[in-house]
Design a protein around this motif. Structure first.
Motif, PDB file in Angstrom:
ATOM      1  N   THR A 552       4.526  16.534  81.051  1.00 39.17           N
ATOM      2  CA  THR A 552       4.377  17.450  82.104  1.00 39.17           C
ATOM      3  C   THR A 552       3.779  16.991  83.293  1.00 39.17           C
ATOM      4  OG1 THR A 552       4.834  19.071  80.296  1.00 39.17           O
ATOM      5  CG2 THR A 552       3.875  19.955  82.625  1.00 39.17           C
ATOM      6  N   ILE A 556       5.251  16.502  87.365  1.00 38.83           N
ATOM      7  CA  ILE A 556       4.632  17.284  88.339  1.00 38.83           C
ATOM      8  C   ILE A 556       3.987  16.190  89.499  1.00 38.83           C
ATOM      9  CG2 ILE A 556       2.563  18.742  89.246  1.00 38.83           C
ATOM     10  CD1 ILE A 556       2.966  20.339  86.562  1.00 38.83           C
ATOM     11  N   VAL A 579      13.872  22.795  88.541  1.00 37.71           N
ATOM     12  CA  VAL A 579      12.583  23.092  88.083  1.00 37.71           C
ATOM     13  C   VAL A 579      12.531  23.887  86.543  1.00 37.71           C
ATOM     14  CG1 VAL A 579      10.353  23.611  88.077  1.00 37.71           C
ATOM     15  CG2 VAL A 579      11.364  22.045  89.863  1.00 37.71           C
ATOM     16  N   LEU A 604       5.192  24.979  85.114  1.00 36.23           N
ATOM     17  CA  LEU A 604       6.494  24.462  86.016  1.00 36.23           C
ATOM     18  C   LEU A 604       7.135  25.646  86.555  1.00 36.23           C
ATOM     19  CD1 LEU A 604       7.865  21.904  83.456  1.00 36.23           C
ATOM     20  CD2 LEU A 604       6.622  21.750  85.689  1.00 36.23           C
ATOM     21  N   ILE A 607       5.473  26.858  89.764  1.00 36.78           N
ATOM     22  CA  ILE A 607       5.818  25.911  90.798  1.00 36.78           C
ATOM     23  C   ILE A 607       7.257  25.966  91.492  1.00 36.78           C
ATOM     24  CG2 ILE A 607       6.066  23.229  91.166  1.00 36.78           C
ATOM     25  CD1 ILE A 607       3.831  22.534  89.491  1.00 36.78           C
ATOM     26  N   HIS A 637      -3.323  19.394  95.621  1.00 37.13           N
ATOM     27  CA  HIS A 637      -2.129  19.664  94.984  1.00 37.13           C
ATOM     28  C   HIS A 637      -1.316  20.683  95.729  1.00 37.13           C
ATOM     29  CE1 HIS A 637      -4.867  18.819  91.262  1.00 37.13           C
ATOM     30  NE2 HIS A 637      -3.862  17.733  91.331  1.00 37.13           N
ATOM     31  N   LEU A 641       2.342  20.002  97.240  1.00 37.98           N
ATOM     32  CA  LEU A 641       3.722  21.071  97.131  1.00 37.98           C
ATOM     33  C   LEU A 641       4.182  21.658  98.288  1.00 37.98           C
ATOM     34  CD1 LEU A 641       5.147  22.417  94.829  1.00 37.98           C
ATOM     35  CD2 LEU A 641       3.234  24.188  94.665  1.00 37.98           C
ATOM     36  N   VAL A 679      -3.068  15.395  86.979  1.00 36.55           N
ATOM     37  CA  VAL A 679      -2.157  14.921  88.039  1.00 36.55           C
ATOM     38  C   VAL A 679      -2.939  14.328  89.328  1.00 36.55           C
ATOM     39  CG1 VAL A 679      -0.390  16.075  89.574  1.00 36.55           C
ATOM     40  CG2 VAL A 679      -0.728  17.051  87.382  1.00 36.55           C
TER      41      VAL A 679
END
Length: 682
Positions: A552, A556, A579, A604, A607, A637, A641, A679
């Motif tokens: 996962t 990402i 997604v 997820l 997001i 992050h 995104l 991440v």
């Protein structure tokens, strides 16, 4: 002399028909001397008063009253009346009123023979009060020396018999409950008489205070010592390997049996105020303690040292905690059988031996596992899972040694110190695991899967049996185990990620929006998970869950690299749908394969929502929600995104990050899961 003669003749004429002349003259002479004293006197005895007061008829009446009392007190000077004996008048005529039977008055000697010690003691006290209570400073005891000597002799006779009865208290064959009860009452009467004399101004007898209670205590204390010095050896005692252990066992058994006799039988013979059960317990405790002290002062081998400590800290306290004894004996007041200065070296010797055995045994277990791996052998299997005896053997040893030590030394805190070397021993286990990973032999993976089971067993043991370890040792050991689990997961999962790299590269690209790209990744993941099997079920679930998190996180990370640009609403909604579909498919696969990390699906989905939303306030709320659920979400992050949505301006992204910053300031890390630290974003 005329008053003596006159009184003598009066007495003789009055009792001529019932007394012989010599006997009457003797009594008349004695009572005439008493008549010269004060007209009235009161003699206090233990429990009653004797009043000597002249009546209207003169001295003769007073003499007759005293004579009657002395005849009762000195019952040994005349034959006792038969039960059916009746009184006669002076003219030898029977009186109807006197025909009623009188109580038999036993002689003093008869009271002793019948073990009526209480009555015998009372009679001696009455005689004592009559003899010593009437003496004035102007008179001499010379004419009463014979009676005083006789009283002293009677007291010695009573005392000897009372002591004899006391010495039979613990003899089942000779014990007489009624006699002991009467003897105890006599002792109490003597104690009360001692107190009475302390309050009087008269000159006491030479035997006062008699201190019979002290005599009672010293006699029973000697009796207890005799019992402990002559303990019989039973068949069970003969099983003990050394004479020292046989002696301790026999003394301990004798103590327990005698205290049960005291509580169940002897207690009823004593008044509660004498607290006889605790008195006996104290005497036995002192005797047993003295004997064990003598033993402890000599050098003992390890076996005898352990046995002695067990008696001091476990067997003896457990004996006194029996319901029958515990209800009557104050165990806390007795204390320990041995003082701290004798216990300390014994405990040190014992704990040192146990520490040495623990270290030696754990080293042997680890060495056997290492030799098996060096020879290229695989761990044994149970239900298709690789297992290692390392954790089980060490856990059983630690649990047994520490639990036993807590009983032997009577202190769990001292026993916990045996585990102080456990961290170093686990470090050796970790070194062995590192060697397995570094050399990577064909049997390395099976050993790593077996080691995961060992790590879980050790962790469970440290948590469930935390009382066996000092806090710092437990924390340090858990830290070592966490590192071992993480390194084992990394060793087993690294090859999986190598296999998945080609599929990872397509994530977040234009090809990613193609459904078949992600399906290929799922097929590869399922195949690799099959190869991970072989560890215990719970360990396998953790390993699959770890892979679930890492896949996962990689998904990402690849998405946030920004290789795909979502220029408009249509592209963003397509990315949203992709997604969402990927999240559902990934979740279903890992749940089927045993993962318990169902919370990853939420990340997820959140997001995906950010990718779909077009309204800035809505985007701000969704990012704030993501930051609340996962406080390790950073502005980097969020920036990465939001950059996927090329229709957002730099100012818009800044506004969203401000909201995130404010949200994180108000969010607590409690009850949240860290995730985004995995991440890495540039």
């Amino acid at each position: 002399m005329s008053w003596r003669l006159r009184c003598c003749f009066l007495c003789r004429s009055r009792r001529a028909k019932v007394l012989t002349a010599p006997f009457s003259a003797c009594w008349s002479h004695f009572f005439a001397r008493i008549a010269m004293r004060t007209q009235s006197a009161t003699i206090e005895t233990d429990g009653f008063n004797l009043n000597l007061t002249s009546d209207p008829s003169g001295k003769n009446a007073r003499g007759r009253g005293l004579r009657k009392k002395f005849q009762n007190l000195f019952g040994g000077n005349r034959a006792p009346a038969a039960p059916n004996t009746v009184a006669t008048t002076t003219d030898d005529q029977h009186s109807p009123h006197d025909e009623e039977p009188r109580n038999v008055i036993l002689k003093f000697e008869q009271l002793l023979e019948a073990h009526h010690f209480c009555e015998a003691s009372q009679r001696l006290i009455e005689r004592e009060d009559l003899l010593f209570g009437e003496i004035t400073a102007s008179e001499s005891l010379k004419h009463q020396e014979e009676e005083v000597d006789r009283l002293a002799a009677d007291r010695r006779a009573l005392e000897d018999l009372v002591l004899q009865i006391l010495k039979q208290s613990l003899s089942k064959k000779e014990f007489n409950a009624e006699a002991l009860t009467s003897a105890v009452k006599a002792i109490c009467q003597e104690e009360e008489q001692d107190r009475q004399w302390k309050q009087r101004d008269w000159t006491p007898p030479v035997w006062r205070p008699s201190s019979w209670k002290n005599l009672h205590n010293s006699t029973l204390c000697s009796l207890v010592e005799e019992q402990m010095n002559n303990t019989p050896i039973s068949a069970a005692d003969l099983k003990e390997q050394s004479s020292l252990r046989r002696d301790i066992c026999s003394m301990g058994r004798q103590l327990k049996e005698d205290l049960l006799l005291v509580v169940e039988v002897l207690k009823s013979c004593y008044p509660p105020v004498m607290n006889i059960c605790n008195s006996y317990a104290k005497w036995y405790h002192q005797s047993f303690s003295a004997k064990l002290r003598n033993i402890a002062e000599y050098g003992l081998d390890d076996a005898d040292c352990t046995f002695l400590l067990l008696w001091v800290n476990e067997y003896y306290p457990e004996s006194l905690q029996m319901p029958t004894l515990a209800s009557e004996i104050d165990n806390e007041a007795l204390g320990k059988l041995l003082p701290e200065e004798l216990l300390e070296p014994l405990e040190k010797q014992y704990l040192s031996k146990q520490q040495s055995e623990l270290t030696t045994y754990i080293s042997r277990v680890l060495e056997e596992a290492k030799q098996k791996w060096d020879k290229g052998q695989e761990p044994s299997r149970e239900d298709g899972c690789y297992v290692s005896p390392v954790a089980y053997d060490i856990i059983q040893l630690i649990n047994g040694i520490v639990t036993s030590a807590a009983k032997v030394v009577g202190d769990l805190h001292k026993a916990q110190n045996l585990t102080c070397e456990l961290k170093n021993l686990l470090q050796r286990f970790r070194t062995f695991q590192d060697d397995i990973m570094k050399r990577s032999k064909p049997n390395s993976k099976p050993f790593m899967k077996a080691n995961l089971g060992c790590v879980e067993q050790f962790r469970d043991f440290l948590v469930r049996k935390s009382s066996l370890f000092p806090d710092d040792v437990r924390v340090d050991c858990l830290s070592v185990l966490t590192d071992m689990k993480q390194s084992a997961h990394m060793y087993l999962l690294s090859p999986v990620h190598e296999v998945l790299k080609p599929q990872y590269r397509k994530l977040g690209t234009s090809d990613w929006l193609n459904k078949s790209t992600f399906e290929n990744l799922l097929v590869k993941v399922e195949h690799e998970i099959q190869d991970l099997q072989g560890s215990a079920e719970s360990c396998h679930q953790e390993l699959v869950g770890q892979l679930h998190q890492e896949v996962t996180a990689e998904y990402i990370r690849r998405l946030l690299k920004g290789e795909v640009k979502l220029k408009n609403k249509a592209h963003q909604e397509k990315a949203y749908a992709t997604v969402k579909h990927n999240a559902e498919s990934l979740h279903n696969l890992f749940m089927k394969m045993g993962s318990k990390e169902d919370w990853l699906k939420e990340i997820l989905n959140k997001i995906a929502e950010v990718l779909k939303l077009q309204d800035l306030p809505a985007i701000q709320m969704q990012v704030a929600s993501l930051g609340t659920a996962f406080p390790d979400l950073s502005e980097k992050h969020v920036s990465a995104l939001l950059k996927l949505k090329t229709n957002l301006t730099k100012a818009d992204r800044k506004d969203v990050k401000v909201i995130l910053s404010d949200t994180l300031k108000e969010t607590s890390d409690d009850n949240t899961r860290p995730f985004f630290y995995r991440v890495q974003v540039k």
